[in-house]
Every structure is written in structure tokens, then in C-alpha cells.
Design an enzyme around this catalytic site. Structure first.
Site, PDB file in Angstrom:
ATOM      1  N   SER A 126       0.872  -1.181   0.000  1.00  0.00           N
ATOM      2  CA  SER A 126       0.000   0.000   0.000  1.00  0.00           C
ATOM      3  C   SER A 126       0.899   1.217   0.000  1.00  0.00           C
ATOM      4  O   SER A 126       2.058   1.142   0.434  1.00  0.00           O
ATOM      5  CB  SER A 126      -0.865  -0.001   1.261  1.00  0.00           C
ATOM      6  N   TYR A 157      -2.571  -0.340  10.489  1.00  0.00           N
ATOM      7  CA  TYR A 157      -2.635  -0.846   9.103  1.00  0.00           C
ATOM      8  C   TYR A 157      -1.338  -0.480   8.381  1.00  0.00           C
ATOM      9  O   TYR A 157      -0.737  -1.324   7.696  1.00  0.00           O
ATOM     10  CB  TYR A 157      -3.839  -0.247   8.385  1.00  0.00           C
TER      11      TYR A 157
END
Ligand SMILES: NC(=O)c1ccc[n+]([C@@H]2O[C@H](COP(=O)([O-])OP(=O)(O)OC[C@H]3O[C@@H](n4cnc5c(N)ncnc54)[C@H](OP(=O)(O)O)[C@@H]3O)[C@@H](O)[C@H]2O)c1
Length: 238
Positions: A137, A150
Site C-alpha cells: 500500500s 494498518y
């Protein structure tokens, strides 16, 4: 590069990015094994896509992950590509976040991702070839408030990918981490309503945008490796 006849395992292929990657691979003539928990949905994808079988299960269950990999290898007579994509998100400030939800996310995004990478690399080692695609990501390289846990899981994926790239130089094995910004998928179904959690982007990426990047990384001559691809919605400020 002609991917026709090659074989791939794609985790997290019931929806979103994994499904779009599976569809792109299928169009390129790649034989597929797809994984995810929603068994009926996965089976429907496998029925629709050519040369595709579904093996549903919980990726944090080590017995399932090992069995998935072994059956995929056996079914395809060896894997050329592994897309290590299953993931989930938990957000919230330290005051509000539920720690058990965070730990469940870590088990999917880190523990299971490392397990699949480990299985893939061992298999590729024996064949002296193979391409591992890890879904990271943009938050594997940056951090925003209220999404630190996250981001931490995706930083872990970056660290593993980079170490593997160094360890596996000269072996014929390639590692690519794809690092999307905001993508319109089911991932945010539980947090989309929370104000200020998602970046304010008029037009997020689509899963197909990410799949195109993965196909670009796969579609390179053998002497070329693309270690990382970051792609962002044009207007995402991060
Ligand atoms: N959407 C974004 O903005 C974005 C941005 C950057 C990176 N990513 C990453 O992209 C990857 C795919 O996410 P997505 O956006 O495409 O969301 P998604 O549509 O929710 O896809 C997540 C996939 O992971 C599978 N999965 C989740 N937990 C699992 C578990 N415990 N066991 C087995 N499979 C599991 C899901 O299948 P089941 O639900 O059927 O189990 C689903 O197929 C993730 O690694 C995510 O972190 C997403």
C-alpha cells in the site's frame, strides 16, 4: 512476455484488487487457483473464469494455507506466479481502536502474507524461477493519523519484500510489491461512513488500475525486475 499457459495462485480473489488481477491473468491465458473465505462467490468466479479453480478458506489458518499451496502446486504442476493479496483494514485513533480487531488484521496482513511468501519462495527456489507479487500500500511507505496499525502491517510487507529481493538476487526469482493509494473496493465497507478516515479523493483508483500495474510487472523480459510500483489517484494528497 507471453504469460499464456503459466500458472498463478491469487489470494484475496473474491473481490476487489485480487479479483481484478485474477481476471487480467485469465485474459492472458494464465491457469488460476483463487482463494478467499466467501466460498460461493469464489466458486462463481472460478466457474466464470477459464482454467480456474477455487480453494476457499481462512488464510490465517496455517493448515489451510499450507494445503492451499500444496493443492495449487499439484493442480497446476508447479506455480509461476503467486499474488499474495489477501488483506483487511482496521482504523481508529489509539483511544478508539479495538485491539482485537487490530490483532486479527495483523494475522491476515502480516502473518498470513509472510506464510504465503515463505511457501512461494521455497517453491520457486526448487524451480529456480517464479514471480511473487505482494500487495502492499502507499501506507507501506507513509503514515497517516488513525491508521498507524494498518500502515505498520504494510511497512512489514515492504520490509519482507525488500529483504527477499536482496536475498534472492541471482536465483531467477522476482519480487514485486504493488503500492496502491485509495482503491474503490469492499475493503472500506466498515469504515467508509466514519468522517475523515478515508482520504478525500474525488476519483479513487479502480481494482483494474492496480491489475494493470501487476500485469506490467509480470510482462517484463527475464532480466528485468520491478521491485515496487506505487500508484495513486491523481488527486490523492498523502
Ligand atoms: N482498497 C484500497 O484502498 C487498498 C489500497 C492499498 C492496498 N490495498 C490492499 O489490497 C488488498 C486487497 O484489498 P481490496 O481493497 O481488494 O479489498 P477487498 O475487496 O475487501 O479484498 C480483500 C480480499 O482479501 C480476502 N481476505 C480478507 N481476509 C481474509 C482471511 N482472513 N482469509 C482469507 N481471505 C481473506 C477477502 O476475501 P473474503 O472476504 O472472501 O475472505 C478478499 O478477497 C489488501 O491487501 C489491501 O490491504 C487496498
Amino acid at each position: 512476455m507471453d504469460l499464456k499457459g503459466k500458472a498463478a495462485l491469487v489470494t484475496g480473489a473474491t473481490s476487489g484488487i485480487g479479483l481484478a488481477i485474477a481476471e487480467s491473468l485469465a485474459r492472458a491465458g494464465v491457469r488460476l487457483v483463487i482463494s478467499g473465505r466467501r466460498a460461493e462467490l469464489l466458486a462463481a468466479h472460478a466457474k466464470r473464469l477459464p482454467q480456474c479453480i477455487a480453494i476457499p478458506g481462512e488464510i490465517t489458518d496455517a493448515a489451510y494455507a499450507n494445503d492451499l499451496f500444496a493443492r495449487a502446486v499439484q493442480h497446476c504442476d508447479g506455480l509461476d506466479i503467486v499474488v499474495n493479496n489477501a488483506g483487511r483494514v482496521a482504523t481508529g485513533s489509539i483511544d478508539e481502536i479495538d485491539i482485537d480487531t487490530v490483532c486479527a488484521m495483523v494475522r491476515v496482513n502480516v502473518e498470513a502474507a509472510f506464510r504465503i511468501a515463505h511457501l512461494a519462495v521455497k517453491h520457486f527456489r526448487a524451480r529456480a524461477k517464479g514471480h511473487l507479487i505482494n500487495t502492499g500500500s502507499v501506507l507501506g511507505t507513509k503514515v497517516r493519523a488513525s491508521i498507524g496499525a494498518y500502515a505498520g502491517t504494510k511497512h512489514a510487507v515492504e520490509a519482507l519484500s525488500e529483504a527477499l529481493r536482496l536475498e534472492l538476487a541471482g536465483t531467477g526469482i522476482r519480487i514485486t510489491t504493488v503500492e496502491p493509494g485509495l482503491v474503490r473496493t469492499d475493503l472500506h465497507r466498515d469504515i467508509a461512513k466514519k468522517a475523515g478516515v478515508l482520504p478525500d479523493v474525488a476519483e479513487p483508483l479502480t481494482p483494474e488500475d492496480v491489475a494493470r500495474s501487476v500485469m506490467f510487472a509480470l510482462d517484463q523480459p527475464p532480466h528485468v525486475n520491478i521491485p515496487r510500483i506505487m500508484l495513486l489517484p491523481r488527486d490523492q494528497v498523502i
